[in-house]
Design a protein around this motif. Structure first.
Motif, PDB file in Angstrom:
ATOM      1  N   ASN A   1       3.898  -2.315   1.532  1.00 42.88           N
ATOM      2  CA  ASN A   1       3.627  -3.408   2.641  1.00 42.88           C
ATOM      3  C   ASN A   1       3.648  -2.441   3.996  1.00 42.88           C
ATOM      4  O   ASN A   1       2.897  -3.088   4.679  1.00 42.88           O
ATOM      5  CB  ASN A   1       4.719  -4.279   2.450  1.00 42.88           C
ATOM      6  CG  ASN A   1       4.534  -5.238   1.241  1.00 42.88           C
ATOM      7  OD1 ASN A   1       3.330  -5.228   0.681  1.00 42.88           O
ATOM      8  ND2 ASN A   1       5.826  -5.705   0.676  1.00 42.88           N
TER       9      ASN A   1
ATOM     10  N   ASN B   1       0.247  -0.732   4.335  1.00 48.85           N
ATOM     11  CA  ASN B   1      -0.964  -1.769   4.457  1.00 48.85           C
ATOM     12  C   ASN B   1      -0.628  -2.186   5.914  1.00 48.85           C
ATOM     13  O   ASN B   1      -1.881  -2.466   6.565  1.00 48.85           O
ATOM     14  CB  ASN B   1      -0.673  -2.848   3.443  1.00 48.85           C
ATOM     15  CG  ASN B   1      -0.977  -2.274   2.119  1.00 48.85           C
ATOM     16  OD1 ASN B   1      -1.616  -1.265   1.978  1.00 48.85           O
ATOM     17  ND2 ASN B   1      -0.441  -3.169   1.026  1.00 48.85           N
ATOM     18  N   LYS B   2       0.399  -2.692   6.557  1.00 52.48           N
ATOM     19  CA  LYS B   2       0.567  -3.005   7.744  1.00 52.48           C
ATOM     20  C   LYS B   2       0.021  -1.973   8.742  1.00 52.48           C
ATOM     21  O   LYS B   2      -0.815  -2.272   9.599  1.00 52.48           O
ATOM     22  CB  LYS B   2       1.859  -3.371   8.105  1.00 52.48           C
ATOM     23  CG  LYS B   2       2.076  -4.372   9.525  1.00 52.48           C
ATOM     24  CD  LYS B   2       3.547  -4.744   9.505  1.00 52.48           C
ATOM     25  CE  LYS B   2       3.744  -5.400  11.074  1.00 52.48           C
ATOM     26  NZ  LYS B   2       3.267  -4.531  12.001  1.00 52.48           N
TER      27      LYS B   2
ATOM     28  N   THR C   1      -3.835  -1.746   8.746  1.00 48.82           N
ATOM     29  CA  THR C   1      -4.271  -2.890   9.280  1.00 48.82           C
ATOM     30  C   THR C   1      -4.024  -2.770  11.003  1.00 48.82           C
ATOM     31  O   THR C   1      -5.241  -2.947  11.405  1.00 48.82           O
ATOM     32  CB  THR C   1      -3.594  -4.172   9.034  1.00 48.82           C
ATOM     33  OG1 THR C   1      -3.667  -4.093   7.414  1.00 48.82           O
ATOM     34  CG2 THR C   1      -4.060  -5.425   9.728  1.00 48.82           C
ATOM     35  N   ASP C   2      -2.951  -2.495  11.484  1.00 51.60           N
ATOM     36  CA  ASP C   2      -2.902  -2.028  12.981  1.00 51.60           C
ATOM     37  C   ASP C   2      -3.574  -0.866  13.372  1.00 51.60           C
ATOM     38  O   ASP C   2      -4.277  -1.156  14.503  1.00 51.60           O
ATOM     39  CB  ASP C   2      -1.333  -1.726  13.290  1.00 51.60           C
ATOM     40  CG  ASP C   2      -0.508  -2.817  13.055  1.00 51.60           C
ATOM     41  OD1 ASP C   2      -0.816  -4.128  12.943  1.00 51.60           O
ATOM     42  OD2 ASP C   2       0.669  -2.665  12.735  1.00 51.60           O
TER      43      ASP C   2
END
Length: 300
Positions: A13, A16-17, A20-21
């Motif tokens: 997680n 993945n974050k 994305t950022d």
């Protein structure tokens, strides 16, 4: 006691974050660069767009006065904007009078100037002083008549031919253009009749066509055949540089020529546009974690 262990799903997680950022930051930077390029393009196109009449009307009065003194405003524009004849600039009023006197080609009275141009010399003191000091205007002290004074005092074709013949030097065309209305047609006619001929002078003080008169006493003379053959068969250099060199060898200084403007080729190389760097990204020490599929678990 060591730090608490994190499960594989929590690590995934976090990764993945982070991805994305990172993508969001890259998109923000790309959109900002695109917006800057669009603004630059719009400014460039706006600078090439012609100025509209509406934008010119918004200028301050001080700029309008500057245009009037420098001739930036057209005569018709001044006529339209002025509320009365007295508001026209002195230079424009003077031009109206001199143009009328020149066109008349005869002495003109103050009354005729008033009727033709609307300029009342008796009331407009500044205009009267300007005309009295102008080199192209002569005023008869006895009659008060105004007359235009050209550079060459000729009024017809015969006087023009006599003037060119009597001149000790070639006559520049601008010197006689304001003599009378039909002077240009008469110059062409005299050339056709072979009474005069013209050559262009590149001398810095002239830089215009000059006129020569043909000696009428030489009309009908013929050169001997061997002289004509020598003249016709003498080889001349093909280039200006070769002609100049030949004249110098003969002890003759070449006549000045008007140089063609040299085109300066810019040797500046276009700078390569640097790629935009991501400056808002944190945790740069974790970038290697984005390579490949990424870990799914961490050993205990």
């Amino acid at each position: 006691m060591g730090p608490p262990k994190q499960s594989g799903s929590n690590i995934q997680n976090v990764l993945n974050k982070f991805r994305t950022d990172l993508s969001r930051n890259a998109k923000v930077l790309a959109d900002g660069a695109k917006a800057r390029e669009e603004k630059i393009r719009q400014k460039s196109s706006a600078s090439r767009r012609p100025t509209t009449q509406k934008s010119r009307k918004g200028k301050s009065s001080s700029k309008g006065q500057t245009n009037a003194s420098s001739g930036g405003k057209g005569e018709q524009a001044w006529m339209n904007d002025a509320k009365g004849p007295e508001e026209l600039p002195l230079g424009l009023r003077q031009k109206q009078v001199i143009d009328h006197i020149k066109d008349r080609e005869a002495p003109v009275s103050i009354e005729e100037i008033l009727n033709a141009t609307g300029r009342n010399i008796e009331i407009e003191a500044d205009l009267k002083r300007a005309l009295e000091a102008h080199p192209k205007v002569a005023i008869d002290g006895a009659t008060g008549m105004y007359t235009y004074v050209p550079d060459a005092h000729v009024k017809n074709k015969q006087q023009l031919l006599d003037y060119i013949r009597a001149s000790g030097a070639p006559v520049p065309v601008p010197e006689i253009l304001d003599s009378y209305k039909q002077v240009t047609e008469d110059i062409i006619s005299l050339k056709k009749s072979k009474d005069i001929f013209g050559l262009y002078s590149y001398h810095p003080d002239l830089n215009c066509e000059v006129l020569y008169a043909l000696d009428p006493s030489l009309a009908g003379l013929e050169a001997d055949g061997d002289v004509s053959a020598l003249w016709a068969n003498f080889p001349l250099p093909d280039t200006d540089e070769g002609m100049d060199e030949a004249l110098k060898k003969a002890g003759i200084a070449p006549a000045p020529r008007k140089e063609k403007p040299k085109r300066i080729v810019s040797e500046k190389k276009k700078k390569k546009r640097k790629q935009t760097k991501l400056r808002a990204v944190t945790n740069m020490h974790l970038m290697h974690l984005l390579e490949g599929e990424g870990p799914t678990m961490i050993d205990g």
